[in-house]
Write a protein that holds these residues in place. Structure first.
Motif, mmCIF file in Angstrom:
data_model
loop_
_atom_site.group_PDB
_atom_site.id
_atom_site.type_symbol
_atom_site.label_atom_id
_atom_site.label_comp_id
_atom_site.label_asym_id
_atom_site.label_seq_id
_atom_site.Cartn_x
_atom_site.Cartn_y
_atom_site.Cartn_z
ATOM 1 N N SER A 162 0.852 -1.195 0.000
ATOM 2 C CA SER A 162 0.000 0.000 0.000
ATOM 3 C C SER A 162 0.884 1.240 0.000
ATOM 4 O O SER A 162 1.905 1.284 0.692
ATOM 5 N N PRO A 195 0.690 5.864 -1.088
ATOM 6 C CA PRO A 195 -0.117 6.991 -1.566
ATOM 7 C C PRO A 195 0.384 7.551 -2.888
ATOM 8 O O PRO A 195 1.585 7.573 -3.166
ATOM 9 N N VAL A 197 -5.266 12.737 -2.421
ATOM 10 C CA VAL A 197 -4.384 11.575 -2.316
ATOM 11 C C VAL A 197 -5.149 10.327 -2.711
ATOM 12 O O VAL A 197 -6.277 10.111 -2.262
ATOM 13 N N ASN A 210 -5.034 6.496 -2.243
ATOM 14 C CA ASN A 210 -4.407 5.446 -1.438
ATOM 15 C C ASN A 210 -4.500 4.128 -2.195
ATOM 16 O O ASN A 210 -5.581 3.555 -2.331
ATOM 17 N N SER A 235 -3.926 0.239 -2.743
ATOM 18 C CA SER A 235 -3.808 -0.994 -1.972
ATOM 19 C C SER A 235 -4.261 -2.145 -2.852
ATOM 20 O O SER A 235 -5.265 -2.029 -3.571
ATOM 21 N N GLY A 276 -6.618 2.022 -6.414
ATOM 22 C CA GLY A 276 -7.030 3.081 -5.505
ATOM 23 C C GLY A 276 -7.799 4.131 -6.264
ATOM 24 O O GLY A 276 -7.545 4.358 -7.455
ATOM 25 N N THR A 285 4.310 10.460 -7.040
ATOM 26 C CA THR A 285 4.406 9.342 -6.100
ATOM 27 C C THR A 285 5.815 9.294 -5.550
ATOM 28 O O THR A 285 6.786 9.224 -6.308
#
Length: 317
Positions: free
Chosen positions: A55, A57, A118, A120, A122, A126, A140
């Protein structure tokens, strides 16, 4: 894997910069609804199996507003780029887009700006919702997996998007929901170290300084040898000594074997130990030897081969 990454990245780079070719000279059949909220999704391809298990951001910075005719105006925080955005047209080159993205990131770092949104990521995906229309810098920061670190090339993306303007196919209409974007990573191998600890319980000074040699081999998840070397430790008395072997690919399984023990000293621990190499850390293995009562004088040297970029050079340790 690196070749596959480069191939995919090349396709994405082309597509992403085409997203920007929407200003001034290329207009969709319908106007942009500047009051409508948008959603943007990051979708990591299955071929990037290393990245889709962690994971991290993805930051979006709004660098420009857009009007209904798809013309961009720099936001206050990016006012230094006002002239660049006014010059966007169908003739804006890939190199120009790269320079604008770099300039935008320089402003972010210079002014310590907070991101506008943002994503996220995962399990490889996202999404961010309620995004206002405009142009965004996609940034990133470096991320690390068990075996690699990834740095990402920043780029600009327009929100909403238009499938026809990007690919030359599909409907000529603005897409506001679930705009799928990619990432542009550069992959870097991570490394770790192995520390071999040796204990010699008893020592016979009349038999010379005993040398103990170890074979170190590391294997990737497919069983391929990714590292191979020989290390040695010489004792001048009973006690303990250690040696560290560096630059072993992270995530690999390493097998350390004691392949030579001085003639009068026997291994009393396991002669072969397996462990895992952890990125930027030192794993350790322990071996123990003891005097076996035999009167065999022995010492030795270890031949080591180092690759200098053109060939293998023999080094005697």
């Amino acid at each position: 894997m690196r070749k596959n990454l480069k191939r995919v990245i090349g396709v994405i780079v082309t597509a992403m910069f085409l997203l920007g070719l929407t200003g001034n000279c290329i207009l969709a059949e319908t106007h942009i609804d500047t009051q409508r909220k948008c959603s943007v999704t990051v979708d990591i391809p299955d071929s990037w199996s290393d990245l889709d298990r962690i994971s991290f951001p993805v930051e979006l910075y709004k660098v420009a507003d857009v009007n209904q005719d798809d013309i961009y105006t720099a936001t206050a925080e990016f006012k230094d780029m006002a002239e660049s955005f006014r010059g966007i047209s169908s003739k804006t080159s890939t190199d120009d887009w790269e320079k604008m993205a770099k300039s935008a990131l320089d402003i972010v770092n210079r002014d310590n700006l907070n991101s506008s949104a943002v994503i996220n990521v995962s399990d490889g995906k996202g999404t961010v919702f309620n995004l206002s229309t405009g142009m965004y810098l996609v940034h990133t920061k470096e991320v690390k997996t068990d075996s690699y670190s990834y740095t990402f090339v920043p780029y600009l993306v327009s929100v909403p998007n238009n499938e026809f303007l990007v690919s030359g196919a599909g409907e000529d209409k603005w897409i506001y929901d679930n705009i799928v974007i990619g990432l542009k990573p550069e992959q870097h191998m991570l490394y770790g170290s192995i520390q071999i600890n040796k204990v010699l319980k008893t020592y016979n000074s009349s038999l010379g300084n005993p040398l103990f040699a170890f074979d170190i081999e590391a294997y990737d998840k497919d069983g391929k040898v990714v590292f191979s070397d020989i290390a040695s430790i010489t004792f001048g008395g009973a006690g303990s000594q250690s040696i560290v072997v560096d630059h072993i690919p992270a995530g690999s399984k390493v097998v350390v074997k004691e392949v030579y023990s001085a003639g009068s000293y026997q291994v009393t621990s396991s002669p072969e130990i397996q462990t895992e190499i952890v990125a930027e850390k030192t794993s350790s293995v322990d071996f123990t030897n003891d005097y076996n009562g035999r009167l065999i004088y022995s010492t030795g040297v270890v031949n080591h081969f180092e690759y200098d970029g053109t060939g293998w050079e023999w080094v005697q340790k």
